[in-house]
Enzyme design. Structure first.
Site, short mmCIF file in Angstrom:
data_model
loop_
_atom_site.label_atom_id
_atom_site.label_comp_id
_atom_site.label_asym_id
_atom_site.label_seq_id
_atom_site.Cartn_x
_atom_site.Cartn_y
_atom_site.Cartn_z
N GLN A 183 0.89 -1.17 -0.07
CA GLN A 183 -0.01 -0.07 0.19
C GLN A 183 0.92 1.15 -0.09
O GLN A 183 0.36 2.36 -0.28
CB GLN A 183 -1.00 0.12 1.32
CG GLN A 183 -1.88 -1.21 1.27
CD GLN A 183 -2.92 -1.25 0.20
OE1 GLN A 183 -3.12 -0.21 -0.43
NE2 GLN A 183 -3.76 -2.23 0.25
N SER A 203 2.72 -4.73 -5.36
CA SER A 203 1.64 -5.31 -6.28
C SER A 203 1.57 -4.06 -7.30
O SER A 203 1.37 -2.87 -6.71
CB SER A 203 0.26 -5.57 -5.60
OG SER A 203 0.45 -7.01 -5.37
N HIS A 205 -1.01 -3.36 -9.22
CA HIS A 205 -2.24 -2.65 -9.25
C HIS A 205 -2.63 -1.61 -8.01
O HIS A 205 -3.64 -1.13 -8.06
CB HIS A 205 -3.48 -4.11 -9.38
CG HIS A 205 -3.53 -4.71 -8.09
ND1 HIS A 205 -4.69 -4.37 -7.41
CD2 HIS A 205 -2.84 -5.34 -7.52
CE1 HIS A 205 -4.51 -5.26 -6.44
NE2 HIS A 205 -3.46 -5.97 -6.39
N THR A 243 7.30 -18.34 -17.78
CA THR A 243 7.30 -17.35 -18.75
C THR A 243 6.87 -16.01 -18.06
O THR A 243 5.88 -16.15 -17.69
CB THR A 243 6.57 -17.75 -19.97
OG1 THR A 243 7.01 -19.01 -20.61
CG2 THR A 243 6.64 -16.57 -20.94
N CYS A 329 -9.00 -8.47 0.11
CA CYS A 329 -9.04 -9.84 0.05
C CYS A 329 -9.93 -10.85 0.85
O CYS A 329 -9.74 -12.00 0.88
CB CYS A 329 -7.66 -9.93 0.36
SG CYS A 329 -6.25 -9.08 -0.70
#
Length: 391
Positions: A183, A203, A205, A243, A329
């Site tokens: 955050q 993260s 996003h 990958t 979450c």
């Protein structure tokens, strides 16, 4: 309008769940998606894909002020947290965290110490969500500690933790320090040349990149055994087989660049918007409380308790506002917020708490509309509950 939700007239105030994709990230990803090539291939198309990955790694390194080679790309902070805790615990010794961490840390810690539960120490936090360092210092002196994991900014309350004394005490005792900075990154300046953590999770996003991609910072020279969750190749210096998600990583890099350019101005602007929201709610809604109000917090996060008013009812009564009743979450979980319980809140108060989280695209109009909607929603729910309770 930037603050609208996919063209609808919704005030989006759930940035701690996920931030809107930045235009710069979308444009970069489209270019990557229209190309072909495995970043591990040696032909021209593969080298072009690898160039995109390298550029993104440099952009993220610039945002964090670290070396590009210290960044491991992952599917997000949950995977990064798992990698960090598993590798740290493998050194042998105590694993230390707090009761207010994200479940991606707490549940990982409980899982990897399940056979030796006495090797996990979960520290308490005070009523503002700040960790007490005395039990940590005592633990560091009483037995070997492998890893200390404390988040920089809480995902539910936005409360910030000062990690400098933690790093100093841990390193003096031979322990490593990990922080879940999910955050924090892209919202406040972060200098890994100054913040002496050994590992850091993030993260994309949360700061305007795509979902499904993140990173783990591993400081060069850290004595840490690899404990990959996925095996089958030597990708990402042996930390993660598979990958590479070239388009996602490219979007992460573009979002990191954009966040870095706007960081200082956005922090000031978003803090002012949050203050306006809180001030209006405190004046207009009887008994409402701001959780963590006496501690340093992220610019755009406010956790508001409306005593006696179920958060899910408030959210349902204001469909024109996208907010949350806690961590996204854990949405739908039958139990109340473990973070608020750790801060000493009652179960009823935890169930009556709404999280509003702002970000780079939040506007004054968003705040005006959200404030009016929240005030009306709480009053409406209280009215309905009072009428229902009448004999």
């Amino acid at each position: 309008m930037a603050g609208d939700l996919q063209g609808t007239d919704v005030a989006y105030l759930d940035y701690n769940a996920t931030a809107p994709l930045r235009p710069e990230a979308l444009e970069a990803m489209l270019g990557a998606l229209q190309s072909v090539g495995n970043a591990s291939s040696m032909h021209h198309a593969g080298r072009k894909a690898a160039t995109r990955v390298d550029a993104a790694r440099r952009s993220l390194a610039d945002l964090l002020n670290c070396a590009p080679g210290e960044i491991i790309f992952t599917s997000g902070a949950t995977e990064a947290n798992n990698l960090a805790l598993r590798a740290g615990y493998a050194r042998g010794g105590l694993l230390v965290t707090t009761a207010a961490e994200h479940l991606a840390v707490i549940e990982t810690a409980r899982t990897i110490t399940a056979e030796h539960p006495d090797s996990l120490l979960i520290l308490p936090v005070d009523q503002d969500g700040v960790v007490d360092l005395e039990p940590l210092v005592a633990a560091l002196h009483n037995k070997p500690v492998a890893l200390v994991s404390l988040m920089l900014a809480n995902n539910e309350t936005g409360v910030l933790i000062d990690l400098d004394p933690v790093c100093k005490a841990a390193h003096e005792a031979g322990a490593l320090v990990h922080t879940d900075a999910t955050q924090y990154v892209g919202r406040l300046p972060l200098d890994l040349a100054e913040l002496d953590v050994d590992l850091l999770s993030l993260s994309a996003h949360k700061f305007g990149g795509p979902q499904g991609v993140g990173a783990l910072f591993v400081r060069r020279g850290t004595p840490l055994p690899h404990r990959p969750l996925l095996v089958g190749g030597g990708h990402e210096r042996g930390w993660r087989a598979g990958t590479l998600n070239v388009a996602g990583i490219t979007g992460l890099g573009a979002a990191a660049q954009a966040a870095r350019r706007q960081l200082a101005d956005e922090a000031v602007r978003v803090t002012a918007l949050r203050s306006a929201l809180e001030a209006a709610l405190i004046v207009e809604v009887a008994d409402c409380r701001i959780n963590g109000a006496h501690a340093p917090r992220l610019p755009g996060v406010t956790s508001v308790t409306f005593p006696g008013v179920p958060a899910d009812a408030v959210l349902a009564a204001m469909p024109q506002v996208a907010a949350s009743d806690g961590s996204a979450c854990s949405s739908g979980a039958p139990s109340p917020s473990h973070v608020l319980l750790a801060m000493g809140r009652s179960r009823d108060d935890a169930d009556s708490t709404v999280r509003f989280s702002l970000g780079y695209a939040t506007t004054e109009r968003d705040i005006e509309r959200a404030t009016a909607a929240a005030i009306d929603a709480v009053r409406h729910v209280r009215s309905v509950m009072a009428a229902t309770a009448e004999p």
